[in-house]
Write an enzyme that holds these catalytic residues in place. Structure first.
Site, PDB file in Angstrom:
ATOM      1  N   HIS A 147       0.835  -1.214   0.000  1.00  0.00           N
ATOM      2  CA  HIS A 147       0.000   0.000   0.000  1.00  0.00           C
ATOM      3  C   HIS A 147       0.870   1.265   0.000  1.00  0.00           C
ATOM      4  O   HIS A 147       0.628   2.195  -0.771  1.00  0.00           O
ATOM      5  CB  HIS A 147      -0.899  -0.057   1.252  1.00  0.00           C
ATOM      6  CG  HIS A 147      -1.820   1.102   1.452  1.00  0.00           C
ATOM      7  ND1 HIS A 147      -3.191   0.973   1.404  1.00  0.00           N
ATOM      8  CD2 HIS A 147      -1.588   2.407   1.710  1.00  0.00           C
ATOM      9  CE1 HIS A 147      -3.760   2.163   1.618  1.00  0.00           C
ATOM     10  NE2 HIS A 147      -2.806   3.047   1.811  1.00  0.00           N
ATOM     11  N   GLU A 148       1.900   1.288   0.858  1.00  0.00           N
ATOM     12  CA  GLU A 148       2.746   2.494   0.972  1.00  0.00           C
ATOM     13  C   GLU A 148       3.620   2.671  -0.271  1.00  0.00           C
ATOM     14  O   GLU A 148       3.822   3.799  -0.734  1.00  0.00           O
ATOM     15  CB  GLU A 148       3.610   2.437   2.240  1.00  0.00           C
ATOM     16  CG  GLU A 148       2.840   2.319   3.552  1.00  0.00           C
ATOM     17  CD  GLU A 148       1.704   3.310   3.725  1.00  0.00           C
ATOM     18  OE1 GLU A 148       1.779   4.429   3.177  1.00  0.00           O
ATOM     19  OE2 GLU A 148       0.717   2.959   4.385  1.00  0.00           O
ATOM     20  N   HIS A 151       1.586   4.209  -2.902  1.00  0.00           N
ATOM     21  CA  HIS A 151       1.417   5.663  -2.711  1.00  0.00           C
ATOM     22  C   HIS A 151       2.535   6.438  -3.395  1.00  0.00           C
ATOM     23  O   HIS A 151       2.315   7.484  -3.998  1.00  0.00           O
ATOM     24  CB  HIS A 151       1.453   6.019  -1.221  1.00  0.00           C
ATOM     25  CG  HIS A 151       0.109   6.037  -0.551  1.00  0.00           C
ATOM     26  ND1 HIS A 151      -0.972   6.716  -1.044  1.00  0.00           N
ATOM     27  CD2 HIS A 151      -0.323   5.472   0.600  1.00  0.00           C
ATOM     28  CE1 HIS A 151      -2.015   6.567  -0.236  1.00  0.00           C
ATOM     29  NE2 HIS A 151      -1.642   5.803   0.770  1.00  0.00           N
TER      30      HIS A 151
HETATM   31 ZN    ZN Z   1      -2.902   5.093   2.175  1.00  0.00          ZN
END
Ligand code: ZN
Length: 194
Positions: A147-148, A151
């Protein structure tokens, strides 16, 4: 870590989806200096204030390829660290297992949807001093590392959802958005009663 960067920072407002910095690729970290370490401290403080398990620099409005995490793995062992210029590898398609669990994002607070992701991930990059780091994650940590890193490539998890799930996600967010002040978590989340 010689110098514990997870304390002593300042809580910053969390940038929301729709802000351009969240939807564009970031610049690589090339200077491992005091400015970077200040950013990392502030990111830890912001993540803790928001009760998150990971936070990317774009989520405090900075277009640099760095994230912080403090997240339990499948054995409930909490791992904490910083990764600059992350690369994630997940098992090859044939022998990988997908974990379908709810995922949320501090930049789209209050909303969760199930998203299938590989249940094992290895993230490599550099720490805040520029030394190589390798983080191996299972369970929630595997999800967090993916997820990171997403980003920092300008991808939010809503981009990985089906049209239907994304619509449900946005409905959930709209219902709860009033609980999160514009500068949250500098100003804490409002209680439902308030
Ligand atoms: Zn997030």
């Amino acid at each position: 870590m010689a110098d514990d960067l997870s304390t002593g920072g300042t809580v910053l407002p969390i940038t929301r989806w729709g802000t351009p910095v969240m939807h564009a690729a970031t610049r690589p970290v090339t200077e491992f200096d005091d400015a970077l370490r200040t950013l990392v401290r502030d990111m830890f403080a912001t993540m803790h204030a928001a009760h998150g398990v990971g936070l990317a620099a774009t989520q405090v409005g900075v277009d640099l390829a760095v994230f912080v995490f403090e997240c339990p793995d499948a054995d409930e062992l909490v791992q904490r660290g910083v990764v600059c210029n992350p690369r994630v590898t997940v098992p090859e398609t044939r022998d990988r297992a997908l974990d379908s669990a709810e995922e949320g994002c501090l930049s789209y607070p209050g909303a969760y949807q199930v998203l299938a992701r590989p249940d094992h991930a290895v993230c490599t990059g550099q720490d805040a001093q520029g030394n190589p780091v390798r983080v191996e994650g299972t369970g929630l940590l595997a999800r967090c590392l993916q997820h990171e890193t997403d980003h920092l490539g300008g991808i939010v998890f809503g981009d990985r959802l089906s049209t239907r799930s994304r619509r449900l996600l946005s409905r959930q967010h709209e219902e709860l958005a009033h609980l999160y002040p514009d500068d949250w978590p500098v100003t804490p989340r409002r209680t439902s009663a308030g």
